[in-house]
Design an enzyme around this catalytic site. Structure first.
Site, mmCIF file in Angstrom:
data_model
loop_
_atom_site.group_PDB
_atom_site.id
_atom_site.type_symbol
_atom_site.label_atom_id
_atom_site.label_comp_id
_atom_site.label_asym_id
_atom_site.label_seq_id
_atom_site.Cartn_x
_atom_site.Cartn_y
_atom_site.Cartn_z
ATOM 1 N N SER A 135 0.839 -1.205 0.000
ATOM 2 C CA SER A 135 0.000 0.000 0.000
ATOM 3 C C SER A 135 0.869 1.247 0.000
ATOM 4 O O SER A 135 1.956 1.259 0.607
ATOM 5 C CB SER A 135 -0.881 0.019 1.253
ATOM 6 O OG SER A 135 -1.575 1.241 1.337
ATOM 7 N N TYR A 152 -2.071 -1.241 10.334
ATOM 8 C CA TYR A 152 -2.168 -1.530 8.890
ATOM 9 C C TYR A 152 -0.911 -1.039 8.174
ATOM 10 O O TYR A 152 -0.310 -1.758 7.379
ATOM 11 C CB TYR A 152 -3.415 -0.832 8.321
ATOM 12 C CG TYR A 152 -3.568 -0.969 6.821
ATOM 13 C CD1 TYR A 152 -4.179 -2.083 6.264
ATOM 14 C CD2 TYR A 152 -3.099 0.029 5.953
ATOM 15 C CE1 TYR A 152 -4.320 -2.209 4.879
ATOM 16 C CE2 TYR A 152 -3.240 -0.096 4.581
ATOM 17 C CZ TYR A 152 -3.853 -1.213 4.045
ATOM 18 O OH TYR A 152 -3.981 -1.344 2.673
HETATM 19 N N1 LIG Z 1 -8.625 -0.026 -1.670
HETATM 20 C C1 LIG Z 1 -7.563 0.722 -1.417
HETATM 21 O O1 LIG Z 1 -7.629 1.966 -1.412
HETATM 22 C C2 LIG Z 1 -6.236 0.060 -1.145
HETATM 23 C C3 LIG Z 1 -5.118 0.885 -1.067
HETATM 24 C C4 LIG Z 1 -3.881 0.319 -0.830
HETATM 25 C C5 LIG Z 1 -3.766 -1.059 -0.669
HETATM 26 N N2 LIG Z 1 -4.858 -1.830 -0.735
HETATM 27 C C6 LIG Z 1 -4.670 -3.271 -0.556
HETATM 28 O O2 LIG Z 1 -5.207 -3.951 -1.676
HETATM 29 C C7 LIG Z 1 -5.597 -5.266 -1.300
HETATM 30 C C8 LIG Z 1 -7.018 -5.522 -1.795
HETATM 31 O O3 LIG Z 1 -7.878 -4.630 -1.124
HETATM 32 P P1 LIG Z 1 -9.316 -4.222 -1.682
HETATM 33 O O4 LIG Z 1 -9.330 -2.766 -1.796
HETATM 34 O O5 LIG Z 1 -9.654 -5.080 -2.861
HETATM 35 O O6 LIG Z 1 -10.183 -4.599 -0.395
HETATM 36 P P2 LIG Z 1 -11.402 -5.574 -0.212
HETATM 37 O O7 LIG Z 1 -11.827 -5.393 1.196
HETATM 38 O O8 LIG Z 1 -12.389 -5.384 -1.297
HETATM 39 O O9 LIG Z 1 -10.735 -7.037 -0.385
HETATM 40 C C9 LIG Z 1 -9.978 -7.667 0.602
HETATM 41 C C10 LIG Z 1 -10.241 -9.159 0.498
HETATM 42 O O10 LIG Z 1 -9.412 -9.837 1.459
HETATM 43 C C11 LIG Z 1 -10.169 -10.912 1.975
HETATM 44 N N3 LIG Z 1 -9.676 -11.357 3.282
HETATM 45 C C12 LIG Z 1 -9.677 -10.660 4.444
HETATM 46 N N4 LIG Z 1 -9.236 -11.443 5.439
HETATM 47 C C13 LIG Z 1 -8.955 -12.662 4.885
HETATM 48 C C14 LIG Z 1 -8.490 -13.901 5.422
HETATM 49 N N5 LIG Z 1 -8.233 -14.052 6.719
HETATM 50 N N6 LIG Z 1 -8.300 -14.936 4.566
HETATM 51 C C15 LIG Z 1 -8.578 -14.797 3.251
HETATM 52 N N7 LIG Z 1 -9.030 -13.655 2.692
HETATM 53 C C16 LIG Z 1 -9.229 -12.611 3.507
HETATM 54 C C17 LIG Z 1 -11.587 -10.320 2.118
HETATM 55 O O11 LIG Z 1 -12.566 -11.320 2.279
HETATM 56 C C18 LIG Z 1 -11.705 -9.527 0.833
HETATM 57 O O12 LIG Z 1 -12.270 -10.307 -0.191
HETATM 58 C C19 LIG Z 1 -5.443 -5.334 0.223
HETATM 59 O O13 LIG Z 1 -4.222 -5.959 0.530
HETATM 60 C C20 LIG Z 1 -5.387 -3.878 0.627
HETATM 61 O O14 LIG Z 1 -4.696 -3.694 1.837
HETATM 62 C C21 LIG Z 1 -6.101 -1.312 -0.970
#
Ligand SMILES: NC(=O)c1ccc[n+]([C@@H]2O[C@H](COP(=O)([O-])OP(=O)(O)OC[C@H]3O[C@@H](n4cnc5c(N)ncnc54)[C@H](O)[C@@H]3O)[C@@H](O)[C@H]2O)c1
Length: 252
Positions: free
Chosen positions: A147, A161
């Site tokens: 991130s 986080y």
């Molecule tokens: N959305 C943003 O702005 C953003 C920014 C920077 C980084 N990220 C990173 O991108 C990645 C995807 O995030 P997103 O935005 O698609 O979020 P999201 O919440 O839509 O997806 C996260 C997924 O992780 C799964 N998950 C959570 N705990 C779990 C576990 N114990 N076992 C298996 N799966 C599990 C959830 O069920 C979900 O489907 C993450 O690593 C997040 O930290 C997101």
């Protein structure tokens, strides 16, 4: 490169889904979708063209659950050569606000690290320990999703986080260095503000997109495109890198 078996963890989430859809469209990949969210997995797999893809309920916070996944693949004589870790949790308080350091309990800290950092470690370890993966003629690849928060100190996300995502960058570099002799390529993508469920749960301000030089929030598809590049033949000399996908929000 033909019919690479690709594990996408976090496949029910915004970014994981977008990666699954993009790779399915490109073809030549057999997708192994994993997530803890069973309903989401069903939706994603039912949406994908092609019949060879599979989905597995996996809790990356539980070593046994990860072991079960890799045992099932091995029982089917499937060896994954690409691993994409997109799962993650970003806790907020009951009002959707950031949980500062003063309010961070040891339980919260441990839970966030257990999923975001230890989960990535366990998935990478199980992937690299698969029989025959290190003698693959095509470069095995790992793409971990960190991130921009880890690079910037974050604005919106909680300290646990931010620190857990910094660990992902460091772990990925150590894998890149240790496994380079086997041709393994290990990289991170570092998304900025991406419009998914995780982003929306943090009560974003109405004008948040104006802080991004490109003037818009990222879409999950923007991140999926960068991940697909890191799996492609066009990125064979890239390893240990952190690829920013942030619209200019943070410039190295
Ligand atoms: N959305 C943003 O702005 C953003 C920014 C920077 C980084 N990220 C990173 O991108 C990645 C995807 O995030 P997103 O935005 O698609 O979020 P999201 O919440 O839509 O997806 C996260 C997924 O992780 C799964 N998950 C959570 N705990 C779990 C576990 N114990 N076992 C298996 N799966 C599990 C959830 O069920 C979900 O489907 C993450 O690593 C997040 O930290 C997101």
């Amino acid at each position: 490169m033909n019919n690479q078996v690709v594990i996408i963890s976090g496949a029910s989430g915004g970014i994981g889904r977008a990666v699954a859809k993009l790779l399915a469209r490109k073809g030549n990949y057999q997708l192994i979708l994993c997530d803890i969210d069973d309903e989401g997995l069903k939706e994603v797999i039912n949406d994908l063209p092609g019949g060879e893809n599979q989905s597995f309920i996996v809790d990356v916070g539980d070593k046994k659950s990860i072991k079960k996944l890799f045992n099932e693949l091995s029982d089917q004589n499937l060896k994954a050569t690409f691993l994409i870790n997109t799962f993650g949790i970003s806790p907020v308080d009951s009002k959707g606000d950031r949980i500062g350091l003063d309010k961070t309990s040891i339980d919260l800290w441990d839970r966030v690290f257990q999923i975001n950092s230890t989960g990535v470690f366990l998935m990478c370890q199980a992937f690299l320990n698969q029989k025959g993966v290190l003698t693959e003629k095509d470069n095995p690849r790992i793409v971990n999703v960190s991130s921009a928060a880890a690079q910037l100190g974050g604005y919106r996300s909680c300290p646990a986080y931010i620190a857990s995502k910094a660990a992902v960058i460091a772990l990925t570099k150590s894998i890149a260095r240790d496994y380079a002799e086997y041709g393994v390529l290990a990289n991170c993508v570092c998304p900025g503000l991406i419009d998914t469920k995780m982003f929306q749960q943090g009560n974003p301000a109405d004008n948040v997109a104006s802080k991004v030089p490109l003037g818009r929030l990222g879409e999950a598809e923007d991140v999926a495109g960068a991940i697909a590049f890191l799996l492609s033949p066009d990125s064979l000399y890239i390893t240990g890198a952190s690829l920013d996908v942030n619209g200019g929000y943070r410039m190295a």
